[in-house]
Scaffold this active site. Structure first.
Site, PDB file in Angstrom:
ATOM      1  N   LYS A   9      87.198 109.204  60.008  1.00 51.67           N
ATOM      2  CA  LYS A   9      86.295 110.233  60.521  1.00 51.67           C
ATOM      3  C   LYS A   9      87.033 111.534  60.842  1.00 51.67           C
ATOM      4  O   LYS A   9      86.429 112.600  60.841  1.00 51.67           O
ATOM      5  CB  LYS A   9      85.533 109.710  61.719  1.00 51.67           C
ATOM      6  CG  LYS A   9      84.638 108.552  61.280  1.00 51.67           C
ATOM      7  CD  LYS A   9      83.591 108.156  62.243  1.00 51.67           C
ATOM      8  CE  LYS A   9      82.640 107.158  61.598  1.00 51.67           C
ATOM      9  NZ  LYS A   9      83.303 105.918  61.139  1.00 51.67           N
TER      10      LYS A   9
HETATM   11  C1  LIG Z   1      82.786 105.091  60.148  1.00 50.66           C
HETATM   12  C2  LIG Z   1      83.652 104.053  59.552  1.00 50.66           C
HETATM   13  C3  LIG Z   1      83.293 103.370  58.372  1.00 50.66           C
HETATM   14  C4  LIG Z   1      81.978 103.584  57.658  1.00 50.66           C
HETATM   15  O1  LIG Z   1      81.828 104.865  57.147  1.00 50.66           O
HETATM   16  P1  LIG Z   1      80.393 105.400  56.697  1.00 50.66           P
HETATM   17  O2  LIG Z   1      80.595 106.803  56.354  1.00 50.66           O
HETATM   18  O3  LIG Z   1      79.497 105.213  57.885  1.00 50.66           O
HETATM   19  O4  LIG Z   1      79.965 104.569  55.548  1.00 50.66           O
HETATM   20  C5  LIG Z   1      84.170 102.433  57.872  1.00 50.66           C
HETATM   21  N1  LIG Z   1      85.332 102.158  58.488  1.00 50.66           N
HETATM   22  C6  LIG Z   1      85.719 102.785  59.616  1.00 50.66           C
HETATM   23  C7  LIG Z   1      86.996 102.407  60.252  1.00 50.66           C
HETATM   24  C8  LIG Z   1      84.898 103.759  60.189  1.00 50.66           C
HETATM   25  O5  LIG Z   1      85.276 104.374  61.317  1.00 50.66           O
END
Ligand SMILES: *Cc1c(COP(=O)(O)O)cnc(C)c1O
Length: 475
Positions: free
Chosen positions: A118
């Site tokens: 993120k």
């Molecule tokens: C947010 C997240 C995901 C999923 O990502 P999306 O964009 O919601 O599909 C997968 N792994 C981790 C560690 C995350 O923080």
């Protein structure tokens, strides 16, 4: 570039900075560019050179310019240079690509300040928000709910920024010890951590209740940084490009991506990159036990679950009951039919879901858009972490392990190298790592001391009025 809503009811298209600070379109849809910019062979060659000579941030500025025409190019360059810098990101490559085994690569999206993918979007969002708020002479109060990665990533991106205040709600005692240490260790005047006496859904309900109070919302300029924000997707397109460049030598080489998926945000950026003409073969959706999306790509049925039917798993950031960004893909799949998208996501999803099983468009998901999918459960995740650690000496986090498991199971049907996107570092999920390997993961040097730092968090009852009172007091 102008933007339209997936439920567009003839509204005038909006510009990038107009949709930057907002969330949903007024009609309840999600924003997408009127059309996807198309990449030529010459552009790809130029970008290859830009990445290799000037680095990730310069490539990011090139990509963003295709989507943003209301921020001067020079400013955009400065913004990406600040967002994607070393040593804020632990690697000078920002997103390094390594080989795990022949035909299977890892694209490392967790080199950022909170060791989660993120950060790739949030770091840019923080810069863009501060820039645009200053230009408009406005300020923003971000109120969010998090069960883990999003909250800390948003706080690290927004800390110390002029014009921005963050109130982040967390379910008391329910995040991993490392996640708690990351968030509550922050001591910035503009960041307020709240431990709500409740579960994650309660936190979300409080955020919804606050947003539903129109007078309070406008008085305090309440905004969000949720995963449906277009700028987050746009930021994510960049690492599909950079990973493709790092994994290939010439423009006629294709790669596939396997993506651990929750809200369909990460992989939606891959879809956009592919629509732009980046040489991507397959886009593989990897889910955990919460397999709403795997079920869709296998059967055409999209059956959203209630929160009581959503499992709490050992890859918690993928524990979703409905995928908020999925609407964007379905809009494209249906030939950008806004009326049908509005019916499916505005009405049918509220009633439990919809089926495209018998719709000719469903075949296009695989044939025309390259999608494939698979699922990984706790036993797969633990076995993958253990086996990869023992045989290859690489420690995967539980989410990335889901991706590797699914990529390996589909590899025999796929003719191109697969890049599995790593979405977090193992240190964030120590308990599952210990279960798999018998010992807790090492804390990387850049996070040393984090577990001991003083905590800054306020305990509040599960009550929207109590949170509003705090916002009034601290605003
Ligand atoms: C947010 C997240 C995901 C999923 O990502 P999306 O964009 O919601 O599909 C997968 N792994 C981790 C560690 C995350 O923080």
């Amino acid at each position: 570039m102008q933007y339209i809503s997936t439920r567009d009811t003839g509204a005038t298209p909006a510009s990038f900075t107009d949709i930057l600070l907002g969330g949903l379109a007024p009609d309840g849809g999600l924003y997408l560019p009127v059309e996807y910019p198309q990449l030529t062979d010459a552009t790809l060659t130029h970008w290859r050179q830009v990445l290799n000579t000037e680095g990730y941030h310069a490539l990011a500025a090139e990509v963003l310019q295709l989507f943003v025409d209301d921020i001067p190019a020079e400013d955009l360059k400065a913004i990406t240079a600040r967002a994607y810098s070393y040593p804020k990101f632990a690697s000078e490559d920002i997103v390094p690509v390594t080989e795990l085994e022949p035909g299977l690569l890892i694209g490392h999206l967790s080199e950022g300040p909170t060791a989660a993918f993120k950060d790739m979007a949030m770091q840019l969002l923080g810069e863009l928000f501060e820039y645009e708020l200053a230009r408009r002479g406005e300020h923003l109060t971000i109120v969010g709910a998090t069960s883990g990665d999003t909250g800390s990533s948003a706080e690290y991106a927004m800390r110390g920024r002029a014009g921005i205040k963050v109130f982040m709600l967390t379910p008391a005692g329910r995040m991993t010890p490392f996640q708690q240490a990351q968030m509550f260790g922050l001591d910035d005047e503009n960041i307020v951590n709240i431990a709500l006496d409740g579960v994650f859904d309660d936190c979300q309900d409080v955020v919804k209740a606050i947003s539903a109070d129109a007078a309070f919302k406008s008085e305090h300029r309440i905004g969000a940084v949720n995963s449906i924000n277009w700028a987050r997707l746009m930021a994510q397109v960049v690492y599909y490009v950079s990973s493709w460049i790092r994994a290939t030598e010439t423009n006629d080489q294709k790669v596939s991506f396997c993506v651990p998926t929750g809200n369909f945000g990460d992989i939606c950026a891959g879809h956009i990159a592919r629509q732009m003409g980046l040489p991507i073969d397959r886009l593989i959706v990897a889910t955990n036990e919460n397999d709403v999306l795997d079920e869709f790509f296998r059967t055409g049925d999209y059956r959203v679950r209630s929160s009581s039917d959503t499992y709490e798993t050992s890859s918690p950031s993928m524990d979703i009951s409905r995928a908020s960004n999925f609407e964007r893909f379905v809009f494209d799949l249906l030939g950008r039919d806004a009326e049908r998208t509005a019916d499916l996501f505005g009405i049918k999803v509220r009633q439990g879901g919809f089926s495209l099983r018998d719709d000719p468009a469903f075949a296009d998901a695989a044939d025309r858009y390259g999608f494939a999918s698979g699922k990984s459960i706790h036993a797969d995740r633990v076995a993958t972490i253990r086996e990869v650690n023992e045989k290859l000496g690489v420690l995967l986090d539980p989410h990335t392990a889901d991706g590797v498991k699914v990529a390996r199971s589909l590899a025999p049907e796929i003719d191109t190298p697969i890049i599995c996107l790593e979405t977090a570092l193992p240190v964030k999920f120590a308990e599952t790592i210990a279960e798999a390997t018998g010992s807790e993961p090492e804390i990387p040097a850049r996070f040393e001391g984090i577990m001991e730092a003083e905590r800054h968090v306020l305990d509040l009852p599960n009550d929207a009025e109590a949170v509003k009172a705090l916002i009034r007091e601290r605003a």
